[in-house]
Write an enzyme that holds these catalytic residues in place. Structure first.
Site, PDB file in Angstrom:
ATOM      1  N   GLY A 169      37.162  -2.819 -38.107  1.00  0.00           N
ATOM      2  CA  GLY A 169      36.136  -1.861 -38.536  1.00  0.00           C
ATOM      3  C   GLY A 169      34.747  -2.226 -38.042  1.00  0.00           C
ATOM      4  O   GLY A 169      33.746  -2.044 -38.744  1.00  0.00           O
ATOM      5  N   GLU A 185      32.730  20.049 -36.305  1.00  0.00           N
ATOM      6  CA  GLU A 185      32.937  18.752 -36.972  1.00  0.00           C
ATOM      7  C   GLU A 185      32.101  17.644 -36.340  1.00  0.00           C
ATOM      8  O   GLU A 185      31.737  16.671 -36.994  1.00  0.00           O
ATOM      9  CB  GLU A 185      34.427  18.373 -36.956  1.00  0.00           C
ATOM     10  CG  GLU A 185      35.033  17.965 -35.608  1.00  0.00           C
ATOM     11  CD  GLU A 185      35.490  19.139 -34.731  1.00  0.00           C
ATOM     12  OE1 GLU A 185      35.068  20.279 -35.002  1.00  0.00           O
ATOM     13  OE2 GLU A 185      36.254  18.900 -33.779  1.00  0.00           O
ATOM     14  N   CYS A 216      38.527  25.498 -32.001  1.00  0.00           N
ATOM     15  CA  CYS A 216      38.882  25.477 -30.583  1.00  0.00           C
ATOM     16  C   CYS A 216      40.280  26.047 -30.370  1.00  0.00           C
ATOM     17  O   CYS A 216      40.446  27.253 -30.460  1.00  0.00           O
ATOM     18  CB  CYS A 216      38.700  24.061 -30.020  1.00  0.00           C
ATOM     19  SG  CYS A 216      38.302  24.094 -28.274  1.00  0.00           S
ATOM     20  N   HIS A 234      33.161  22.794 -31.566  1.00  0.00           N
ATOM     21  CA  HIS A 234      33.605  21.757 -32.516  1.00  0.00           C
ATOM     22  C   HIS A 234      32.504  21.453 -33.530  1.00  0.00           C
ATOM     23  O   HIS A 234      31.727  20.513 -33.345  1.00  0.00           O
ATOM     24  CB  HIS A 234      33.967  20.471 -31.755  1.00  0.00           C
ATOM     25  CG  HIS A 234      35.177  20.627 -30.909  1.00  0.00           C
ATOM     26  ND1 HIS A 234      36.435  20.258 -31.344  1.00  0.00           N
ATOM     27  CD2 HIS A 234      35.340  21.134 -29.670  1.00  0.00           C
ATOM     28  CE1 HIS A 234      37.315  20.525 -30.393  1.00  0.00           C
ATOM     29  NE2 HIS A 234      36.686  21.062 -29.371  1.00  0.00           N
TER      30      HIS A 234
HETATM   31  N1  GLN Z   1      43.270  23.668 -24.841  1.00  0.00           N
HETATM   32  C1  GLN Z   1      42.226  24.562 -25.181  1.00  0.00           C
HETATM   33  C2  GLN Z   1      41.204  24.712 -24.055  1.00  0.00           C
HETATM   34  O1  GLN Z   1      41.133  23.904 -23.176  1.00  0.00           O
HETATM   35  C3  GLN Z   1      41.536  24.139 -26.468  1.00  0.00           C
HETATM   36  C4  GLN Z   1      40.770  22.875 -26.343  1.00  0.00           C
HETATM   37  C5  GLN Z   1      40.429  22.249 -27.670  1.00  0.00           C
HETATM   38  O2  GLN Z   1      41.009  22.578 -28.698  1.00  0.00           O
HETATM   39  N2  GLN Z   1      39.502  21.298 -27.663  1.00  0.00           N
HETATM   40  O3  GLN Z   1      40.455  25.647 -24.051  1.00  0.00           O
END
Ligand code: GLN
Length: 546
Positions: free
Chosen positions: A17, A510, A382, A508
């Site tokens: 960690g 997150e 995504c 993303h």
């Molecule tokens: N495989 C998909 C793309 O390339 C989604 C990528 C992902 O989920 N980061 O667009």
């Protein structure tokens, strides 16, 4: 004040960690009013982790400037609330790549190019670049791997040299080790730490502070023994016991005096750390008012590190809603129309994860369909968003066999297709649409309500996107496009009408959630999930479907 450099190495075993210890120390120093950044040096040969699979490496963390990096950078950002960049993660592959590129250009003309000084100089330049940027008072450099590994040696040597280059008083060496408990002997054992420190010292980098991971507290006699054998003062033996939550570690390190010893040794002029907000957050996650179950549907669920930032963002979103989150890990490979009710019937929200390749797609499609029909809050990230579009196209917009060309190049309805500039790319490393892009939100949408502003910026990592040629047809069938990238007219967010909360995002979110700035979409998703669990009679099947 000249920039101070802290080098953090690890001994005895991996997985102690180190990243969390660095992030915790960083948080304590930031709380004292210092400007801090943390950098990770990774001894592997890949130029970046972008080409490794999640079983191998865990999540690939993407920075604003589009670097594909180690997941520890996620911890750094979540703990420090300071953005990282390409400079914060350097691998052996990157170092050699740059040195060899320079050699080919003739930059070392006449010389034999060697590990010392050329590779070590290159490593040092990456550390100094952050320090000399004038942005930071303290640069913490985490050296990946374990002391004694062949591949770590150039890094240790570079750190040793740096201590002299920037002045001993401006540097500090912290070593993280393990003090195991031997049940048969009923004792904590210090020998592995002694050996690890000896190995490190043989390379000329003696530790100033030892952070000792242990399952049991270190009593005074153990601390003195470690101090004596390892050439540090008693106060510089810091115990790091297992914590319930990673977010407790800064508070535990504070109690142990890690930050105090660091500032004393580096002569840093600081105030006492203000940890009020942090402590409040830890209290919230330790004693939530309620708990809810969120399903995380993905194909790497056996390996939780693959979804590190998602898990942490859910925790942040939960804390804002005074709710503890229990993640129900759902392997998308095993999910079918037949067992979806059994798997997802009891959860309050469904998160469909990012990913690459066709494995587990049908399972993800079952999950988004179930969420849509049963009115369960759904966040698709995504690939999760792309699945939501495919499912909508097939089952609502009448496009039988609709698919992404990632999985079916001959589909009659390629609702998800290569971005135009991706089609001819051959090289895999660093060539996706990466990093921060603008997105304009639609008035009245769930997204706009969550963000409470019109223009947002989010990080991306993908090659495919919603096909603009089929966009109108999908919209006519009721799909809501609630976020678009203005520069290239790319669809970034989709939603559904007549659903309490169904949001798919091409980016993303997150990656941008931090303790002090929880991501609005996660806060909003958890809120919707809580509302769903409040209205739920225990079975989602009784709720209306659209
Ligand atoms: N495989 C998909 C793309 O390339 C989604 C990528 C992902 O989920 N980061 O667009």
């Amino acid at each position: 004040m000249s920039t101070k450099y802290i080098f953090v190495t690890g001994g005895v075993t991996s997985s102690l960690g180190k990243g969390i210890i660095c992030a915790s120390l960083g948080r304590l120093l930031v709380a004292r009013g210092l400007r801090v950044t943390i950098q990770k040096l990774d001894p592997y040969i890949n130029v970046d982790p972008g080409t490794m699979n999640p079983y191998e490496h865990g999540e690939v963390y993407v920075t604003d400037d589009g670097a594909e990096t180690d997941l520890d950078l996620g911890h750094y950002e979540r703990f420090l609330d300071v953005k990282t960049s390409q400079d914060n993660n350097v691998t052996t592959g990157r170092v050699y790549y740059d040195v060899i590129t320079k050699e080919r250009k003739g930059e070392y003309l006449g010389k034999t190019v060697q590990v010392i000084p050329h590779i070590t100089d290159e490593i040092k330049s990456h550390v100094l670049r952050l320090g000399q940027s004038d942005n930071y008072d303290v640069v913490i450099t985490e050296v990946g791997g374990t002391v004694g590994d062949i591949e770590s040696l150039p890094y240790i040597e570079a750190m040793r040299q740096l201590r002299y280059d920037v002045g001993r008083k401006n540097t500090l060496s912290i070593h993280l080790t393990l003090v195991p408990y031997l049940a048969a002997a009923g004792e904590l054992k210090t020998k592995p730490t002694q050996h690890s420190v000896r190995t490190l010292s043989e390379s000329g980098l003696s530790p100033d502070i030892l952070v000792c991971r242990s399952e049991y507290d270190l009593d005074n006699s153990i601390r003195s023994k470690i101090a004596q054998f390892c050439n540090v003062e008693n106060e510089d033996v810091i115990a790091s016991l297992d914590a319930e939550s990673i977010y407790e570690v800064p508070l535990l390190m504070r109690e142990e005096g890690l930050d105090r010893r660091v500032i004393e040794k580096l002569g840093l002029p600081t105030k006492n750390p203000d940890l009020t907000k942090w402590t409040e957050f830890v209290e919230r996650i330790k004693h939530p008012e309620t708990r809810i179950q969120i399903a995380l549907v993905g194909k790497y669920v056996e390996h939780h590190d693959a979804y590190k930032s998602i898990v942490e963002a859910l925790i942040h979103g939960g804390a804002m809603n005074n709710a503890g989150i229990d993640i129900h890990w759902v392997q998308s490979d095993d999910l079918t129309e037949e067992n979806v009710e059994k798997e997802l019937g009891d959860v309050s929200g469904i998160l469909v994860a990012p990913g690459f390749g066709g494995r587990g797609i049908e399972g993800k499609l079952s999950a988004v369909k179930y969420a849509r029909e049963k009115q369960i809050p759904m966040l698709g990230i995504c690939l999760g968003m792309q699945c939501a579009v495919i499912e909508f196209a097939r089952n609502i917009a009448g496009m039988a066999g609709a698919n992404s060309t990632e999985f079916d190049e001959t589909t009659a309805y390629p609702v998800i297709d290569f971005m135009p500039d991706q089609r001819d790319i051959q090289e895999k490393g660093g060539t996706m649409r990466l990093g921060k892009y603008d997105c304009k939100l639609t008035e009245g949408s769930k997204a706009m309500m969550a963000y409470d502003k019109e223009m947002i910026e989010e990080r991306h990592r993908h090659r495919f996107e919603l096909n603009n040629e089929l966009r109108e047809k999908l919209i006519e069938a009721g799909l809501i496009v609630s976020g678009v990238n203005p520069e290239r007219n790319l669809v970034e967010i989709i939603e559904l009408e007549n659903h309490p909360w169904y949001v798919g995002v091409q980016f993303h979110p997150e990656l941008r959630s931090t303790v002090y700035d929880p991501h609005p979409l996660f806060v909003s998703f958890v809120k919707a999930a809580l509302e769903n669990s409040a209205v739920s009679t225990g079975s989602h099947t009784e709720k209306a479907s659209i």
